[in-house]
Design an enzyme around this catalytic site. Sequence first.
Site, mmCIF file in Angstrom:
data_model
loop_
_atom_site.group_PDB
_atom_site.id
_atom_site.type_symbol
_atom_site.label_atom_id
_atom_site.label_comp_id
_atom_site.label_asym_id
_atom_site.label_seq_id
_atom_site.Cartn_x
_atom_site.Cartn_y
_atom_site.Cartn_z
ATOM 1 C CG HIS A 130 -6.004 -2.920 4.794
ATOM 2 N ND1 HIS A 130 -5.270 -1.922 4.211
ATOM 3 C CD2 HIS A 130 -5.858 -2.767 6.135
ATOM 4 C CE1 HIS A 130 -4.704 -1.187 5.164
ATOM 5 N NE2 HIS A 130 -5.033 -1.682 6.337
ATOM 6 C CG PHE A 175 -15.149 -1.530 2.919
ATOM 7 C CD1 PHE A 175 -15.998 -2.508 3.420
ATOM 8 C CD2 PHE A 175 -14.164 -1.027 3.739
ATOM 9 C CE1 PHE A 175 -15.864 -2.962 4.724
ATOM 10 C CE2 PHE A 175 -14.011 -1.482 5.049
ATOM 11 C CZ PHE A 175 -14.867 -2.446 5.542
ATOM 12 C CD GLU A 204 -17.399 2.233 1.982
ATOM 13 O OE1 GLU A 204 -18.645 2.149 2.079
ATOM 14 O OE2 GLU A 204 -16.653 2.300 2.968
ATOM 15 C CB SER A 210 -5.717 2.548 5.774
ATOM 16 O OG SER A 210 -6.032 2.491 7.133
ATOM 17 N NE ARG A 214 -2.905 -3.375 9.092
ATOM 18 C CZ ARG A 214 -2.695 -4.068 10.213
ATOM 19 N NH1 ARG A 214 -2.738 -5.380 10.210
ATOM 20 N NH2 ARG A 214 -2.438 -3.440 11.344
ATOM 21 C CG ASP A 269 -9.090 -4.867 11.396
ATOM 22 O OD1 ASP A 269 -8.985 -4.704 12.624
ATOM 23 O OD2 ASP A 269 -8.922 -3.959 10.570
ATOM 24 N NE ARG A 322 -0.615 -0.477 4.911
ATOM 25 C CZ ARG A 322 -0.987 -0.013 6.097
ATOM 26 N NH1 ARG A 322 -2.000 0.821 6.189
ATOM 27 N NH2 ARG A 322 -0.375 -0.386 7.190
#
Lengths: 317, 288
Positions: free
Chosen positions: A112, A86, A61, A40, A170, A120, A13
């Site tokens: 991610h 998302f 989104e 992020s 990530r 998560d 990322r």
Amino acid sequence: MKKYTVTDKKDTRSGFGAGIAELGRSNPKVIALCADLVASLKLDTFIKENPDRFIQVGIAEANMIGVSAGLALSGYIPYATTFANFGSGRVYDQIRQSVAYSGTNVKICVSHAGLTLGEDGATHQILEDLAMMRAMPEMTVINPCDYNQTKAATIAIADYDGPVYLRFGRPVMPIFTADDQKFEIGKAWTVNEGKDVSIFATGHLVWEAILAGEMLEKEGIDAEIINIHTIKPLDNEAILKSASKTRCVVTAEEHQLNGGLGDAVCQLLSRNIPTPVEMVGVNNSFGESGVPAQLMEKYGLNAKSIVESVKKVIGRK
Amino acid sequence: MEIQDLKNVGAQVRRDIVRQVHSSQSGHPGGSLGCTDMVVALYFNEMKINENRNAEGFLEFVREGIGEDLFFLSNGHISPLFYSVLARRGYFPVSEMSTFRKINSRLQGHPATHEHLPGIRVASGSLGQGLSVGCGAAYAKKLRKDDRFVYVMMGDGEQQEGQVWEAVQFAPHHKLDNLIAIIDWNGQQIDGPTEKVMNNLDLKAKYHAFGWDTVDLDNGNNMEHVVESLKQAKEKTGKGKPVVILMRTGMGYGVDYMMGTHKWHGAAPNDDQLLVALNQLPVTLGDY
């Protein structure tokens, strides 16, 4: 086995962040959008340098995809950013109608992805996105393997006129590709030439494939390793050429076995040169919370699994 | 254009709508007839569009629409209205309306860019997406310092889609005061009256609460009132807020047996019903 030196370790990322920062300086048409995940997505530099070309959409989104379509049909190049979960399943219909079917030049750039999101847990660990995006007409699907390649891909897609799904992650991973590489959409990269088995890997699994290649070499197995950074359009020529030579194949991806790289390769091979294939990926299950390396071990997405699959597929020749 | 001329265009467009839907025996005449006056007023009176003609004599269509007013039809099922207005305005041959919803046509069931029909900027039909796209286009105009406007039409049933409210929230936050939304508030949707299916309650209060300015159009089937509402909406632009016209219409307006009922939302007239409808709608510009 060709030796690869790990020059540094960074997250893919951050490669995206560096790429879009560079685009911010070179391409005035590029606009970044984000759904409340600026840190992020590593957008800080782009926003600092181009505050007028950043659009915060909040946690919305679906609207982000529509706004992006409106910007694109007006002549801009929007980069819509969020987590992969998302930016795919949550907004599939918006991407389908307002982007892919409408032919709007929207770049959906998502972080991610996969199990390596880690702690998560499964709510955020999308493992079906490549399948969804691959099934969509007109969509280009890219999953680069390290920081440098993600940066290069981020820059390259601005010059391609059409919708793109660019997927990255990530965790901090080894950097082993050249920092001055030219990224060519749809052109596979041969990491190592070999004769006994073809390993087609994408994303974070490319480095695992290299580690697997080194382990196999010690056992006298000469593996050809190819980085399929573009899942769609698939580099048919490179895959068929390699499989014709080695006559057995292992695919590796941080994704469900259903619908991802492995399925794409199987479809190609079965219609052209039926070849034994073993697939490394998640087998019809959701992920869970944990440290990325533990998760990759538990779900069989590492060098060890690739080695086991290679041995199995060679036995099926 | 004079009001009477706009009314004449409207009458012809209504004929086109029922003839298209009859010919393919599918489509959505109810909302199309109800929104006719507004879309005619936009394209024939209000909007500034590129008037250049191509070699075939049709309007030159540039998707980016820089320096033009843009219209997005979010409730894409009223496509027969959109196609008629675009053809009558000069984007493509009126004869092409005979291909509506048929195989190999550019006039898809719902508007699409895929077949390159001039005048269409984005596909619509899956509801709730048009206002977001309009927000993006309005934002682009702000970035370019293009002082023209973006119009987005939506249905009242469509207000039940969550994405609409994401966009309703976005537009005032980003001060898109060049954006004019129009809601076809006919109180009907496929399954019945909106208040029974899923009550929208007070749309005006909702839009106000989200930071929009509003214009009431109590009779969206009265051309004078429609033209006046667009004038009012435009006067409210440029003041930091997007504007919505709450347009009360009669579903099926212009054809007596289609009026005021959801039953003609998505049904086609048979041969006899077509004749009854056409008898109520005078030929003004000539049938295609």
